[in-house]
Design a protein around this motif. Structure first.
Motif, PDB file in Angstrom:
ATOM      1  N   TYR A  61       0.861  -1.197   0.000  1.00 27.84           N
ATOM      2  CA  TYR A  61       0.000   0.000   0.000  1.00 27.84           C
ATOM      3  C   TYR A  61       0.892   1.240   0.000  1.00 27.84           C
ATOM      4  O   TYR A  61       1.193   1.796   1.064  1.00 27.84           O
ATOM      5  N   PRO A  62       1.368   1.648  -1.176  1.00 26.67           N
ATOM      6  CA  PRO A  62       2.270   2.804  -1.228  1.00 26.67           C
ATOM      7  C   PRO A  62       1.568   4.090  -0.764  1.00 26.67           C
ATOM      8  O   PRO A  62       0.352   4.220  -0.864  1.00 26.67           O
ATOM      9  N   ILE A  63       2.389   5.009  -0.246  1.00 25.88           N
ATOM     10  CA  ILE A  63       1.840   6.294   0.216  1.00 25.88           C
ATOM     11  C   ILE A  63       1.341   7.088  -0.985  1.00 25.88           C
ATOM     12  O   ILE A  63       2.071   7.290  -1.955  1.00 25.88           O
ATOM     13  N   ASP A  64       0.088   7.538  -0.880  1.00 25.58           N
ATOM     14  CA  ASP A  64      -0.569   8.246  -1.987  1.00 25.58           C
ATOM     15  C   ASP A  64      -0.638   9.736  -1.663  1.00 25.58           C
ATOM     16  O   ASP A  64      -1.297  10.151  -0.704  1.00 25.58           O
ATOM     17  N   PHE A  65       0.065  10.553  -2.454  1.00 28.12           N
ATOM     18  CA  PHE A  65       0.030  12.012  -2.276  1.00 28.12           C
ATOM     19  C   PHE A  65      -0.918  12.693  -3.265  1.00 28.12           C
ATOM     20  O   PHE A  65      -1.398  13.796  -3.007  1.00 28.12           O
ATOM     21  N   ILE A  66      -1.170  12.028  -4.393  1.00 29.90           N
ATOM     22  CA  ILE A  66      -1.930  12.658  -5.472  1.00 29.90           C
ATOM     23  C   ILE A  66      -3.427  12.681  -5.165  1.00 29.90           C
ATOM     24  O   ILE A  66      -4.098  13.706  -5.340  1.00 29.90           O
ATOM     25  N   THR A  67      -3.934  11.539  -4.722  1.00 32.07           N
ATOM     26  CA  THR A  67      -5.385  11.455  -4.468  1.00 32.07           C
ATOM     27  C   THR A  67      -5.844  12.482  -3.428  1.00 32.07           C
ATOM     28  O   THR A  67      -6.848  13.182  -3.647  1.00 32.07           O
TER      29      THR A  67
END
Length: 274
Positions: A57-63
């Protein structure tokens, strides 16, 4: 920098972040999107577990940025629509309330007007009845006065009236006008009506207020128990009685008349002797 200054700085930064719509919304969306990673860090998971989870579960900055931007753009519009709706609802509520209040007032005014008209009609009816009664009484009084004058053979110089009186007023008494009712009273500010010469009923009497009182009609000397000639005034001690006025008397008196031999002549007058 001491502890209080550090605390104030942190609070100021926090308020600044919360106060900024985009940063605040981005923080919320970032936490909600990457909650697994943050949960593991807070609960001190092993580094190996955290790295494996990060790969899965990679860290999501865009969403979060997209959600925050969308929220920042739509929120003012939502607030504007909400405020407009609230203003419209408030205006509509006031209009409805004012309309209902106006209708209630109209109903109340109609009811009050109906009650007023009802009592006005009753008052008018009573006034008409009273006027008719007064007219009938005046006509009856005039007929009775004519009958009494003819019966007692009174001269034109003698004036007689027919009035309503108190029950305790007797023939031979001096009548005083007390609030529209002929009564027995001592000398006062009440005006003298004259001397009662006949009382056909308990509530009405004939009173002579000017001129000679015939002996056949009423013997004033006998009723008042007076035998001296002179001027007579209303007594200040005995209600309805006469007192002779002496030469040395001073003050305010209500003259009723004078006695000359067998005659008693009524001459109503206010006297001020000094």
């Amino acid at each position: 920098m001491d502890f209080n200054e550090i605390t104030d700085t942190i609070k100021g930064k926090l308020y600044e972040r919360i106060g900024n719509t985009f940063l605040f919304s981005y923080s919320i969306f970032f936490i909600s999107t990457n909650w697994i990673f943050l949960f593991q860090i807070i609960n001190s998971y092993p580094i190996k577990t955290i790295i494996q989870s990060k790969q899965e579960y990679p860290i999501d900055f865009i969403t979060p940025i997209c959600y925050a931007a969308l929220y920042s753009l739509l929120m003012p519009l939502i607030v504007l629509i909400t405020e407009s709706y609230n203003e419209l609802a408030r205006t509509g509520t006031l209009k409805i309330r004012n309309s209902m209040r106006k209708k209630w007032q109209e109903v109340e005014l109609t009811t009050i007007q109906a009650i007023e008209n009802k009592y006005i009609n009753k008052i008018n009816h009573l006034q008409t009845t009273i006027a008719n009664d007064e007219s009938q009484f005046a006509s009856l009084s005039a007929n009775l006065l004519n009958w009494f004058r003819q019966k007692e053979k009174l001269t034109e110089n003698t004036n007689v009236i027919f009035v309503k009186c108190a029950e305790n007023l007797s023939v031979g008494d001096v009548a005083v006008n007390v609030n529209g009712l002929a009564s027995r009273f001592t000398s006062s500010d009440y005006p003298v009506l004259g001397i009662v010469v006949n009382k056909p009923t308990s509530s009405h009497s004939f009173i002579i207020n000017r001129g000679e009182v015939p002996l056949e009609t009423c013997d004033i000397s006998q009723y008042q128990n007076i035998n001296k000639n002179g001027t007579y005034v209303l007594s200040s001690r005995f209600p309805g009685r006469l007192e002779i006025l002496s030469e040395n008397d001073k003050g305010k008196y209500l003259k009723v008349g004078k006695k000359e031999a067998e005659k008693f002549i009524i001459e109503l007058q206010n006297l001020q002797l000094t």
